[in-house]
Design a protein around this motif. Structure first.
Motif, PDB file in Angstrom:
ATOM      1  N   ALA A 354       0.839  -1.205   0.000  1.00 41.58           N
ATOM      2  CA  ALA A 354       0.000   0.000   0.000  1.00 41.58           C
ATOM      3  C   ALA A 354       0.874   1.256   0.000  1.00 41.58           C
ATOM      4  CB  ALA A 354      -0.930  -0.009   1.210  1.00 41.58           C
ATOM      5  N   LEU A 355       1.955   1.227   0.789  1.00 40.69           N
ATOM      6  CA  LEU A 355       2.850   2.391   0.833  1.00 40.69           C
ATOM      7  C   LEU A 355       3.490   2.637  -0.530  1.00 40.69           C
ATOM      8  CD1 LEU A 355       4.463   4.617   2.274  1.00 40.69           C
ATOM      9  CD2 LEU A 355       6.164   2.874   2.868  1.00 40.69           C
ATOM     10  N   ILE A 356       4.016   1.569  -1.130  1.00 35.45           N
ATOM     11  CA  ILE A 356       4.671   1.710  -2.434  1.00 35.45           C
ATOM     12  C   ILE A 356       3.659   2.227  -3.454  1.00 35.45           C
ATOM     13  CG2 ILE A 356       5.922   0.463  -4.237  1.00 35.45           C
ATOM     14  CD1 ILE A 356       7.554   0.122  -1.878  1.00 35.45           C
ATOM     15  N   GLY A 357       2.445   1.688  -3.395  1.00 33.52           N
ATOM     16  CA  GLY A 357       1.397   2.141  -4.312  1.00 33.52           C
ATOM     17  C   GLY A 357       1.105   3.624  -4.135  1.00 33.52           C
ATOM     18  N   THR A 358       1.021   4.054  -2.883  1.00 36.64           N
ATOM     19  CA  THR A 358       0.747   5.469  -2.610  1.00 36.64           C
ATOM     20  C   THR A 358       1.847   6.355  -3.185  1.00 36.64           C
ATOM     21  OG1 THR A 358      -0.372   4.860  -0.559  1.00 36.64           O
ATOM     22  CG2 THR A 358       0.330   7.154  -0.782  1.00 36.64           C
ATOM     23  N   ILE A 359       3.093   5.942  -2.971  1.00 33.04           N
ATOM     24  CA  ILE A 359       4.211   6.758  -3.469  1.00 33.04           C
ATOM     25  C   ILE A 359       4.153   6.839  -4.995  1.00 33.04           C
ATOM     26  CG2 ILE A 359       6.738   6.948  -3.588  1.00 33.04           C
ATOM     27  CD1 ILE A 359       6.826   5.512  -0.848  1.00 33.04           C
ATOM     28  N   GLY A 360       3.784   5.729  -5.637  1.00 35.75           N
ATOM     29  CA  GLY A 360       3.637   5.732  -7.088  1.00 35.75           C
ATOM     30  C   GLY A 360       2.546   6.701  -7.546  1.00 35.75           C
ATOM     31  N   GLU A 361       1.411   6.702  -6.813  1.00 32.72           N
ATOM     32  CA  GLU A 361       0.316   7.627  -7.166  1.00 32.72           C
ATOM     33  C   GLU A 361       0.772   9.074  -7.061  1.00 32.72           C
ATOM     34  OE1 GLU A 361      -2.838   6.738  -4.446  1.00 32.72           O
ATOM     35  OE2 GLU A 361      -2.895   4.642  -5.122  1.00 32.72           O
ATOM     36  N   VAL A 362       1.592   9.356  -6.052  1.00 35.34           N
ATOM     37  CA  VAL A 362       2.076  10.726  -5.854  1.00 35.34           C
ATOM     38  C   VAL A 362       3.030  11.117  -6.988  1.00 35.34           C
ATOM     39  CG1 VAL A 362       3.370  12.208  -4.261  1.00 35.34           C
ATOM     40  CG2 VAL A 362       1.815  10.490  -3.351  1.00 35.34           C
ATOM     41  N   ASP A 392       9.785  17.162   0.232  1.00 35.46           N
ATOM     42  CA  ASP A 392       8.684  17.849   0.915  1.00 35.46           C
ATOM     43  C   ASP A 392       7.335  17.425   0.346  1.00 35.46           C
ATOM     44  OD1 ASP A 392      10.575  19.061   2.419  1.00 35.46           O
ATOM     45  OD2 ASP A 392      10.451  21.018   1.434  1.00 35.46           O
ATOM     46  N   ARG A 393       7.285  17.293  -0.990  1.00 37.50           N
ATOM     47  CA  ARG A 393       6.047  16.891  -1.636  1.00 37.50           C
ATOM     48  C   ARG A 393       5.616  15.508  -1.153  1.00 37.50           C
ATOM     49  NH1 ARG A 393       5.386  14.828  -7.063  1.00 37.50           N
ATOM     50  NH2 ARG A 393       7.605  15.130  -7.391  1.00 37.50           N
ATOM     51  N   LEU A 394       6.581  14.596  -1.024  1.00 36.68           N
ATOM     52  CA  LEU A 394       6.264  13.237  -0.598  1.00 36.68           C
ATOM     53  C   LEU A 394       5.772  13.215   0.847  1.00 36.68           C
ATOM     54  CD1 LEU A 394       6.204  10.194  -1.115  1.00 36.68           C
ATOM     55  CD2 LEU A 394       8.595  10.093  -0.393  1.00 36.68           C
ATOM     56  N   VAL A 395       6.478  13.957   1.724  1.00 38.63           N
ATOM     57  CA  VAL A 395       6.079  13.982   3.134  1.00 38.63           C
ATOM     58  C   VAL A 395       4.664  14.510   3.267  1.00 38.63           C
ATOM     59  CG1 VAL A 395       6.534  15.057   5.372  1.00 38.63           C
ATOM     60  CG2 VAL A 395       8.448  14.186   4.007  1.00 38.63           C
ATOM     61  N   GLU A 396       4.376  15.594   2.526  1.00 36.19           N
ATOM     62  CA  GLU A 396       3.047  16.197   2.598  1.00 36.19           C
ATOM     63  C   GLU A 396       1.981  15.207   2.100  1.00 36.19           C
ATOM     64  OE1 GLU A 396       0.828  20.084   0.680  1.00 36.19           O
ATOM     65  OE2 GLU A 396       3.028  20.052   0.771  1.00 36.19           O
ATOM     66  N   ALA A 397       2.256  14.592   0.953  1.00 30.09           N
ATOM     67  CA  ALA A 397       1.265  13.682   0.360  1.00 30.09           C
ATOM     68  C   ALA A 397       1.023  12.477   1.262  1.00 30.09           C
ATOM     69  CB  ALA A 397       1.735  13.235  -1.024  1.00 30.09           C
ATOM     70  N   LEU A 398       2.079  11.934   1.838  1.00 29.57           N
ATOM     71  CA  LEU A 398       1.919  10.764   2.707  1.00 29.57           C
ATOM     72  C   LEU A 398       1.141  11.133   3.970  1.00 29.57           C
ATOM     73  CD1 LEU A 398       5.436   9.038   2.441  1.00 29.57           C
ATOM     74  CD2 LEU A 398       3.260   8.222   1.511  1.00 29.57           C
TER      75      LEU A 398
ATOM     76  N   SER B 351       7.842  -0.636 -11.529  1.00 30.56           N
ATOM     77  CA  SER B 351       8.411  -1.983 -11.461  1.00 30.56           C
ATOM     78  C   SER B 351       8.434  -2.516 -10.029  1.00 30.56           C
ATOM     79  CB  SER B 351       9.848  -1.989 -12.002  1.00 30.56           C
ATOM     80  OG  SER B 351       9.865  -1.719 -13.374  1.00 30.56           O
ATOM     81  N   LEU B 352       8.851  -1.657  -9.119  1.00 26.47           N
ATOM     82  CA  LEU B 352       8.980  -2.109  -7.739  1.00 26.47           C
ATOM     83  C   LEU B 352       7.607  -2.419  -7.145  1.00 26.47           C
ATOM     84  CD1 LEU B 352      10.874  -2.620  -5.389  1.00 26.47           C
ATOM     85  CD2 LEU B 352      10.581  -0.241  -4.713  1.00 26.47           C
ATOM     86  N   ALA B 353       6.635  -1.547  -7.426  1.00 23.53           N
ATOM     87  CA  ALA B 353       5.283  -1.785  -6.925  1.00 23.53           C
ATOM     88  C   ALA B 353       4.748  -3.095  -7.479  1.00 23.53           C
ATOM     89  CB  ALA B 353       4.364  -0.621  -7.304  1.00 23.53           C
ATOM     90  N   ALA B 354       5.034  -3.380  -8.753  1.00 21.22           N
ATOM     91  CA  ALA B 354       4.571  -4.628  -9.361  1.00 21.22           C
ATOM     92  C   ALA B 354       5.209  -5.825  -8.658  1.00 21.22           C
ATOM     93  CB  ALA B 354       4.898  -4.639 -10.857  1.00 21.22           C
ATOM     94  N   LEU B 355       6.492  -5.713  -8.338  1.00 20.86           N
ATOM     95  CA  LEU B 355       7.167  -6.818  -7.649  1.00 20.86           C
ATOM     96  C   LEU B 355       6.546  -7.071  -6.279  1.00 20.86           C
ATOM     97  CD1 LEU B 355       9.426  -8.911  -7.265  1.00 20.86           C
ATOM     98  CD2 LEU B 355      10.864  -7.056  -6.404  1.00 20.86           C
ATOM     99  N   ILE B 356       6.367  -5.969  -5.518  1.00 20.36           N
ATOM    100  CA  ILE B 356       5.793  -6.099  -4.175  1.00 20.36           C
ATOM    101  C   ILE B 356       4.393  -6.700  -4.268  1.00 20.36           C
ATOM    102  CG2 ILE B 356       5.135  -4.839  -2.088  1.00 20.36           C
ATOM    103  CD1 ILE B 356       7.963  -4.326  -2.357  1.00 20.36           C
ATOM    104  N   GLY B 357       3.629  -6.240  -5.260  1.00 19.28           N
ATOM    105  CA  GLY B 357       2.284  -6.773  -5.460  1.00 19.28           C
ATOM    106  C   GLY B 357       2.316  -8.264  -5.746  1.00 19.28           C
ATOM    107  N   THR B 358       3.233  -8.677  -6.617  1.00 18.63           N
ATOM    108  CA  THR B 358       3.347 -10.102  -6.952  1.00 18.63           C
ATOM    109  C   THR B 358       3.657 -10.932  -5.707  1.00 18.63           C
ATOM    110  OG1 THR B 358       4.191  -9.510  -9.142  1.00 18.63           O
ATOM    111  CG2 THR B 358       4.567 -11.769  -8.395  1.00 18.63           C
TER     112      THR B 358
END
Lengths: 407, 407
Positions: A354-362, A392-398, B351-358
């Motif tokens: 979920a964390l990795i997904g969130t960072i990707g969305e940001v 800063d953008r990442l900290v705020e978004a998270l 790529s990393l999110a896909a790996l974690i998801g898998t």
């Protein structure tokens, strides 16, 4: 073998110019990493190695190309000699002669001897030579260990001599900067004194400690922990290469080793005073405080106390604390060019995804990621490395999305 | 203050029994980690510390509870003294007297002196004391740094004396095993000799190297790299604690330091021979091969050659290689209890999110994850740590789904 004076080629006639063609002589870890780092900048990198196999491997990895017909017509703008230290000066002199329009630099880890030999042997050609030392390496060697970002954020020392052409220095400086290095100019002797302290002394200490393990019992080494692993990591270095490096910097390193031996002798004397089989009596022990606050008397205070042996030990560790605090970048292994954002990750399946997904969305790219797994606590900490501009953008978004980002 | 003989309580009357109530005396890093690790096993952990604040912080972190009315009626089955080394023996003796049915152990990092003092002072009570030393630690100290898995996969040395009750040893052994430690029994002197080599000698070496940096120029320390960082990491240790530890193991540590100093003197002599201002002439240099293959003559071979100074340096680094190769767990910082699966991750967003998801779909829990970011190469490598039982399943599932998992 020599030109009649400064004849800078068009490619390096002004400060900040960059080389069109770079010949890398020696396609090992450092040479291949230079090629990997320069290629994306549009530089034509030609690879040469005494071992054709090493050159071919480096070329296959994308570090550059092997020489071809093009190279018969035009010499390189820059030659980087990335060969073992004991052949560096000879190669520099040879390439200064072979390519009368080229700037030549090297990567040898000691500089005074190389610079002196080049100046003595190359005559007027020496104005096109700029001594260099990129302060980067890995435990592994050879082109397979090469990385295009090996030099990012690392110091790259240049040691131009009074007679060195400023245009030549500018060309090497620009090349190192393109590789992401932080360029530092030092005179050769200051460079050698500095690396004796921060590079060669730790290497000798690591080797001395590791050498003590030879012949130790299995039950003893089975008790080893992370401390011994860290202290001895660089003891795995190549003996032939390091014998050359240490021998090439003999006088400055011997100076540092004598100072360390004096401290060691004091430590040993304190321990021998504390050994019940050697000491005069229990009064010899002293206290920790003797060492920590008794080092010097105050004019208006009590008389100076002589530190007891326990105090001497505490003083050594305290001095080590002070020295350790001076070491840059001590809080992590990530390159200093990245910002590290710590995020609490609940100890539940799917949390990390979920964390990795969130960072990707940001829309932030993860440069590096470390997780400390800690059963028995309610959450782990993920350390997310990102480019500083995205921090800063990442900290705020998270934080907006409910993630806990500790300070 | 003493019982009339062995009176094991029901809770530890048989081998393999586990303690119902454990009193942890000293709620710092080690004490609080013991509490965090034992609580999930259903053990009632009571915390005591000379600092009420430290005890309260450890309790808030979940390491156990503060003493209450329950404890007036029944003493603990096991007391773990996790206090500084210089007060350990006194506390062990005091708790042996206070709780005549309890087993008492400690965590002090040297054992011969503690065991001797307890045996001398506790009389018949000493049969309920089992000396202990969990070989685990962190750079940080105090309860905030505690982790329930601090001891997982780490050695935990027990030093029972001839008079120690086997039931007492069994209880401490079971407790350490519940914390995931690998229990090792050694006599106190062998333990102290071993830790002098694998723990105290590296600490002194790290402090000696770091202490040399005090007063160094900024331009010198700016050249420091990962080698110096690793060698000096443990130089950040607490001076008061470490002065006690080193002083408590004076004779074995002095023995190791004298051997290291002999090697240092040989290294220094070689460097001084190579110093152009001191050497008799260039012939003194010798070659690397002198040291690497000339150490001993063969009966049917050429006459013994005396190693030149460069050979002496190469021999030191080669001996360091051999010693380094003996250090266990040298290939990574992840606890050895996890299996590490390397996976190539293409350098593309997502790529990393896909790996974690898998990995999540496969149903494998990620214990730890590290990524090496390497621009200029076509892929990074993610190192995924999982429990060993899940390794083969994960490799198979990732390979089936098209991920590249190098050997």
């Amino acid at each position: 073998m020599s030109t009649t004076g400064p004849v800078p080629s068009p490619a390096h006639s002004s400060a900040g110019a960059s080389p069109g063609t770079v010949l890398v002589v020696g396609a090992g870890l450092v040479g291949a990493s230079i090629g990997l780092g320069l290629r994306p900048t549009g530089t034509d990198v030609v690879l040469h190695d005494a071992s054709p196999t090493v050159a071919a491997v480096a070329a296959d990895l994308g570090a550059g190309r092997l020489p071809d017909r093009r190279d018969d017509d035009a010499g390189p703008d820059l030659v980087v000699v990335a060969a073992p230290p004991d052949v560096t000066a000879g190669l520099v002199v040879a390439y200064l002669g072979r390519y009368p329009d080229a700037v030549v630099t090297d990567v040898a880890s000691t500089k005074a001897a190389v610079v002196a030999e080049v100046v003595a042997r190359a005559g007027a050609d020496a104005h096109r030579y700029v001594g260099g030392h990129p302060m980067a390496g890995r435990e592994r060697s050879g082109p397979m260990a090469a990385r295009g970002d090996l030099f990012v954020g690392r110091p790259w020392v240049l040691t131009p001599a009074p007679g060195t052409s400023p245009a030549a220095t500018a060309l090497v400086r620009e090349t190192a900067a393109r590789l992401g290095a932080v360029v530092v100019e030092l005179d050769p002797a200051t460079h050698d004194d500095s690396v004796a302290l921060v590079s060669h002394l730790p290497q000798v200490a690591a080797s001395l400690v590791a050498a003590r393990l030879v012949g130790a019992s299995d039950s003893a080494v089975a008790l080893a922990g992370q401390g011994l692993r860290d202290v001895t990591r660089i003891a795995a270095s190549d003996p032939v290469l390091w014998a050359q490096i240490l021998a090439g910097n003999a006088a400055p390193l011997a100076h540092q080793l004598r100072l360390l031996r004096d401290d060691l002798d004091r430590t040993l004397a304190a321990l021998e005073q504390l050994d019940p089989d050697r000491a005069d009596g229990p009064a010899a022990g002293g206290t920790v405080a003797d060492g920590l606050d008794g080092g010097a008397g105050r004019a208006d205070g009590p008389p100076v106390r002589v530190a007891g042996p326990v105090g001497t030990l505490a003083r050594l560790v305290a001095d080590g604390n002070a020295g350790r605090a001076m070491v840059p970048g001590k809080h992590g292994s990530a390159p200093t060019v990245y910002a590290v954002v710590p995020v609490l990750v609940p100890d539940r399946p799917g949390s990390l995804a979920a964390l990795i997904g969130t960072i990707g969305e940001v829309g932030v790219n993860i440069e590096d990621l470390r997780i400390e797994h800690s059963p028995g606590r309610l959450a782990g900490v993920a350390e997310v490395s990102v480019v500083p501009a995205a921090r800063d953008r990442l900290v705020e978004a998270l934080t907006e999305r409910g993630w806990s980002v500790p300070d």
